[in-house]
Design a protein around this motif. Structure first.
Motif, PDB file in Angstrom:
ATOM      1  N   GLU A  45      -2.123  11.798  10.051  1.00 39.79           N
ATOM      2  CA  GLU A  45      -1.751  11.345   8.708  1.00 39.79           C
ATOM      3  C   GLU A  45      -2.278   9.930   8.445  1.00 39.79           C
ATOM      4  O   GLU A  45      -2.852   9.653   7.379  1.00 39.79           O
ATOM      5  CB  GLU A  45      -0.231  11.379   8.554  1.00 39.79           C
ATOM      6  CG  GLU A  45       0.258  10.957   7.196  1.00 39.79           C
ATOM      7  CD  GLU A  45       1.783  10.957   7.077  1.00 39.79           C
ATOM      8  OE1 GLU A  45       2.267  10.506   6.028  1.00 39.79           O
ATOM      9  OE2 GLU A  45       2.491  11.386   8.013  1.00 39.79           O
ATOM     10  N   GLN A  69      -6.082  10.223   7.968  1.00 40.67           N
ATOM     11  CA  GLN A  69      -6.457  10.868   6.709  1.00 40.67           C
ATOM     12  C   GLN A  69      -6.203   9.978   5.509  1.00 40.67           C
ATOM     13  O   GLN A  69      -6.942  10.015   4.523  1.00 40.67           O
ATOM     14  CB  GLN A  69      -5.707  12.191   6.549  1.00 40.67           C
ATOM     15  CG  GLN A  69      -6.176  13.262   7.502  1.00 40.67           C
ATOM     16  CD  GLN A  69      -5.279  14.496   7.480  1.00 40.67           C
ATOM     17  OE1 GLN A  69      -4.259  14.531   6.809  1.00 40.67           O
ATOM     18  NE2 GLN A  69      -5.673  15.504   8.244  1.00 40.67           N
ATOM     19  N   LYS A  70      -5.161   9.155   5.585  1.00 37.17           N
ATOM     20  CA  LYS A  70      -4.828   8.295   4.453  1.00 37.17           C
ATOM     21  C   LYS A  70      -5.465   6.914   4.546  1.00 37.17           C
ATOM     22  O   LYS A  70      -5.201   6.050   3.716  1.00 37.17           O
ATOM     23  CB  LYS A  70      -3.315   8.196   4.307  1.00 37.17           C
ATOM     24  CG  LYS A  70      -2.718   9.544   3.893  1.00 37.17           C
ATOM     25  CD  LYS A  70      -1.272   9.435   3.507  1.00 37.17           C
ATOM     26  CE  LYS A  70      -0.768  10.771   2.984  1.00 37.17           C
ATOM     27  NZ  LYS A  70       0.642  10.694   2.590  1.00 37.17           N
ATOM     28  N   GLY A  71      -6.297   6.711   5.560  1.00 43.55           N
ATOM     29  CA  GLY A  71      -7.092   5.488   5.624  1.00 43.55           C
ATOM     30  C   GLY A  71      -6.420   4.278   6.241  1.00 43.55           C
ATOM     31  O   GLY A  71      -6.898   3.161   6.066  1.00 43.55           O
ATOM     32  N   TYR A  72      -5.342   4.465   6.983  1.00 42.18           N
ATOM     33  CA  TYR A  72      -4.650   3.340   7.605  1.00 42.18           C
ATOM     34  C   TYR A  72      -5.233   2.976   8.970  1.00 42.18           C
ATOM     35  O   TYR A  72      -5.158   1.824   9.380  1.00 42.18           O
ATOM     36  CB  TYR A  72      -3.161   3.634   7.757  1.00 42.18           C
ATOM     37  CG  TYR A  72      -2.404   3.609   6.451  1.00 42.18           C
ATOM     38  CD1 TYR A  72      -1.843   2.433   5.980  1.00 42.18           C
ATOM     39  CD2 TYR A  72      -2.240   4.760   5.687  1.00 42.18           C
ATOM     40  CE1 TYR A  72      -1.145   2.397   4.786  1.00 42.18           C
ATOM     41  CE2 TYR A  72      -1.542   4.738   4.495  1.00 42.18           C
ATOM     42  CZ  TYR A  72      -1.002   3.555   4.050  1.00 42.18           C
ATOM     43  OH  TYR A  72      -0.311   3.521   2.864  1.00 42.18           O
ATOM     44  N   LEU A 117       3.672   7.313   3.193  1.00 39.59           N
ATOM     45  CA  LEU A 117       3.568   7.900   4.520  1.00 39.59           C
ATOM     46  C   LEU A 117       4.917   8.455   4.961  1.00 39.59           C
ATOM     47  O   LEU A 117       5.961   8.014   4.469  1.00 39.59           O
ATOM     48  CB  LEU A 117       3.150   6.828   5.538  1.00 39.59           C
ATOM     49  CG  LEU A 117       1.787   6.188   5.389  1.00 39.59           C
ATOM     50  CD1 LEU A 117       1.664   4.994   6.332  1.00 39.59           C
ATOM     51  CD2 LEU A 117       0.696   7.204   5.678  1.00 39.59           C
ATOM     52  N   ASN A 134       0.217   4.847  -1.593  1.00 35.24           N
ATOM     53  CA  ASN A 134      -0.265   5.759  -0.577  1.00 35.24           C
ATOM     54  C   ASN A 134       0.863   6.002   0.431  1.00 35.24           C
ATOM     55  O   ASN A 134       0.820   5.499   1.546  1.00 35.24           O
ATOM     56  CB  ASN A 134      -1.498   5.120   0.100  1.00 35.24           C
ATOM     57  CG  ASN A 134      -2.338   6.100   0.857  1.00 35.24           C
ATOM     58  OD1 ASN A 134      -2.091   7.295   0.867  1.00 35.24           O
ATOM     59  ND2 ASN A 134      -3.353   5.572   1.528  1.00 35.24           N
ATOM     60  N   GLN A 154       0.822  -1.208   0.000  1.00 31.53           N
ATOM     61  CA  GLN A 154       0.000   0.000   0.000  1.00 31.53           C
ATOM     62  C   GLN A 154       0.861   1.266   0.000  1.00 31.53           C
ATOM     63  O   GLN A 154       0.474   2.276  -0.594  1.00 31.53           O
ATOM     64  CB  GLN A 154      -0.930  -0.019   1.225  1.00 31.53           C
ATOM     65  CG  GLN A 154      -1.907   1.117   1.292  1.00 31.53           C
ATOM     66  CD  GLN A 154      -2.970   1.085   0.216  1.00 31.53           C
ATOM     67  OE1 GLN A 154      -3.268   0.047  -0.349  1.00 31.53           O
ATOM     68  NE2 GLN A 154      -3.538   2.221  -0.084  1.00 31.53           N
TER      69      GLN A 154
END
Length: 115
Positions: free
Chosen positions: A67, A70-73, A19, A17, A13
């Protein structure tokens, strides 16, 4: 939740996406804590524990946590007073399993067409 599948899916991922290094450290810390909690869907842990285990200062921790959300983790819910936030790690391996299944179906049909 399968620890190894989640770690592999996490790094897959990251290609799509990305990080910050702080968010990566925090995600690993949350995974470790959830593993020790026997993979609960939701769990609580003190900010002080997360900072100590991840090596992050509180300000950096809060940025990294936002973070990840917001990024769906992850998902997290703050609570009043001195209560720890409630955390949920968003499973990533199920997304990769579906991609793998889709790819194997296409591969099988491609192989079948060539026969």
């Amino acid at each position: 939740m399968n620890y190894l599948k989640e770690i592999n899916a996490f790094y897959d991922q990251l290609e799509l996406n990305p990080l910050s290094s702080s968010a990566i450290a925090l995600w690993h810390t949350l995974m470790h804590i959830n593993n020790k909690a026997a993979w609960k869907e939701q769990f609580t842990v003190a900010v002080s524990v997360l900072c100590m285990k991840s090596g992050l200062r509180e300000g950096t921790f809060k940025k990294a946590r936002n973070e990840l959300k917001q990024k769906g983790y992850i998902e997290f819910y703050s609570r009043r007073g001195n209560q720890s936030a409630i955390y949920k790690i968003v499973p990533l391996s199920s997304n990769n399993d579906r991609k793998s299944i889709g790819n194997s179906v296409h591969s099988s049909s491609d192989n079948h067409d060539h026969n």
